[in-house]
Design a protein around this motif. Structure first.
Motif, short mmCIF file in Angstrom:
data_model
loop_
_atom_site.label_atom_id
_atom_site.label_comp_id
_atom_site.label_asym_id
_atom_site.label_seq_id
_atom_site.Cartn_x
_atom_site.Cartn_y
_atom_site.Cartn_z
N ARG A 51 57.11 20.08 12.74
CA ARG A 51 55.21 19.37 12.98
C ARG A 51 55.13 20.60 13.63
N MET A 52 55.16 20.61 14.88
CA MET A 52 54.14 21.71 15.26
C MET A 52 54.37 22.95 15.18
N ALA A 65 44.23 24.55 16.50
CA ALA A 65 43.34 24.53 17.90
C ALA A 65 43.52 24.02 18.84
N GLY A 66 44.93 22.87 18.78
CA GLY A 66 45.36 22.72 20.62
C GLY A 66 46.30 24.26 20.41
N TYR A 67 47.13 25.07 20.03
CA TYR A 67 47.88 25.70 20.43
C TYR A 67 47.28 26.84 20.60
N GLU A 377 42.77 18.84 23.70
CA GLU A 377 42.71 18.54 24.31
C GLU A 377 43.70 19.59 25.56
N GLY A 378 43.51 20.79 26.95
CA GLY A 378 44.07 21.37 27.36
C GLY A 378 45.14 20.77 28.26
N THR A 396 46.86 17.40 21.64
CA THR A 396 46.19 17.92 20.68
C THR A 396 46.98 18.58 19.50
N LEU A 397 47.65 19.78 20.19
CA LEU A 397 49.04 20.13 19.76
C LEU A 397 50.38 19.13 19.37
#
Length: 487
Positions: A51-52, A65-67, A377-378, A396-397
């Motif tokens: 999925r990612m 954005a998460g990546y 999120e980081g 988030t990713l």
């Protein structure tokens, strides 16, 4: 900044109607519990990685954005080189735990980037970090904080290794031996003996990080007995981290009072993150701890989220029994939610939000609001608080998913079987009657001499008042105890 000899490192200081029920539609259940294990199957499964990768490749919203957040972290670069140590020390002279913490963050982040992009330079970097440490590390030492190092870095290390399982050149067998010899024994011993203290002496986060380590090592090593050990403790353990001790009061409207919220919000949010980590790892093996005891975890994290968003919460007074048998004991009564470190930012909300709201279709208004506030999120040192290295992050990713409601039927853990041993070679209550004249605040804990953790709310406040609080490598540095009864 205080000298290393003068500090003790501790993990970061610093009506929800419908929570228990929702209309649940048809859909896939969590991984079926059986005598076999799902691999990869700690925080992420292969379906999660697929999925990612697909979403990032398509440039889709939150995943993109998460990546970007992951790729921007300096520890995610494929040129990162490990600095392995034979002995890691936390909370005592020679404290060097940050070296381990940053290398684990780098291994996990590079492994995640490889799974998302297919770039083997990142896989090679992650493999080399893991191999370097398994070839050298033999000992975790220090004050009582050595148990924190075992728990936090044990579950994090296991997650990085689980992603790299099967990759060319990764020595999984040697890595398992390290986990079984260095990390697991300390976490298992802590849950059984609590460092010689009363079972109620150590706060819930200490137990939860130990449970996370035991569970992750069990899954990594295909050891059903260790998984059962972690799950049993989560449900009915005698310390503060078992779920009914960590969340002892359920208020009208479905909010569950977490004991750590009465202490300070850094540790309360550490517990929130650990609850999410434990539940997700168990879920991926077909064990529903998220939904256990009428979704008690949801009620607790909603309570913590609501308070840290600035809203009022109900609070039932409770008294903490602390100390060590045959040494000393005391009681401390908490009458309200603490404002210390209120609103602290940690990368802990996306997994909880996506499970309860998108995977299960439950209402989680305060968790939803916190996830939106922190998003994207980081992780791994992005945060200048105690949460900087306590959590792997990048939720988030990793955890964002399209809404697809799954069955409400809770899976059951597999029965222990003799043929599922490791493939490697190798109700304490939170209340008590206060003693007359007993002082509150911090007291030394059971264990080795003066190398004892400072965990009382009074000690945190007292140190903060001196103005000597210092941020170091993502951990809060507190003044170390010289003699019993002082801070």
């Amino acid at each position: 900044m205080m000298s290393r000899r003068s500090v003790l490192r501790v993990a970061g200081v610093a009506g929800a109607a419908g929570i228990g029920a929702a209309a649940i539609g048809a859909g896939a259940t969590p991984a079926a519990a059986s005598t076999a294990f799902v691999h990869p199957g700690l925080l992420h499964t292969q379906a999660d990685f697929d999925r990612m990768a697909a979403k990032v490749k398509a440039g889709t919203g939150r995943w993109k954005a998460g990546y970007a957040k992951l790729a921007g972290n300096p520890r995610s670069g494929s040129t990162w080189k490990a600095t392995p140590l034979a002995t890691v020390i936390r909370g005592a002279t020679g404290d060097n735990v940050s070296t381990l913490a940053f290398d684990i963050a780098a291994a996990y982040q590079n492994a995640l980037r490889w799974k998302v992009t297919g770039d083997t330079a990142h896989a090679d970097a992650a493999r080399d970090i893991l191999n370097a440490w398994s070839a050298k590390l033999t000992t975790l030492d220090g004050s009582a904080d050595r148990f924190i190092a075992a728990g936090i870095h044990g579950y994090q290390f296991a997650n990085a290794a689980e992603i790299m399982r099967g990759y060319d050149g990764f020595d999984l067998a040697r890595f398992k031996k390290m986990m079984l010899a260095v990390f697991y024994p300390m976490s298992s011993s802590f849950l059984a003996k609590h460092n010689g203290a009363y079972d109620s002496n150590y706060w819930s986060s200490w137990d939860l990080l130990s449970v996370a380590c035991v569970l992750s090592v069990g899954i990594l090593c295909d050891d059903r007995a260790k998984v059962d050990e972690a799950v049993t403790y989560f449900k009915s353990g005698k310390g503060m981290g078992s779920i009914k001790n960590a969340i002892p009061f359920i208020h009208p409207g479905g909010l569950g009072q977490m004991v750590e919220v009465g202490r300070d919000q850094g540790h309360a949010l550490l517990s929130v993150g650990l609850l999410g980590t434990i539940c997700e790892m168990a879920w991926n093996q077909g064990i529903d701890l998220y939904g256990y005891d009428d979704s008690r975890v949801l009620k607790g994290v909603e309570y913590a989220a609501k308070w840290n968003l600035g809203h009022d919460v109900p609070f039932t007074s409770w008294t903490w029994h602390k100390g060590a048998p045959g040494s000393w004991e005391g009681w401390e009564t908490f009458t309200e939610a603490s404002t210390w470190a209120r609103g602290q930012v940690r990368p802990i909300w996306e997994g909880l939000y996506n499970h309860y709201v998108n995977r299960r279709g439950l209402d989680a208004p305060y968790v939803s609001e916190m996830a939106a506030k922190v998003r994207p999120e980081g992780g791994g040192g992005d945060y200048g608080t105690g949460g900087g290295l306590d959590h792997l992050g990048f939720g988030t990713l990793a955890f964002t998913r399209d809404k697809a409601i799954v069955s409400a039927t809770a899976p059951k853990p597999s029965a222990s079987t003799s043929d599922t041993a490791s493939s490697s070679d190798t109700g304490a209550a939170a209340t008590a009657t206060p003693a007359a004249g007993t002082a509150g605040g911090t007291q030394p804990q059971g264990g080795r001499g003066d190398d004892l953790a400072v965990t009382g709310a009074g000690g945190v406040a007292a140190v903060a008042a001196t103005g000597v609080l210092a941020i170091a490598g993502g951990f809060i540095a507190l003044r170390r105890r010289g003699t019993r009864g002082t801070s």
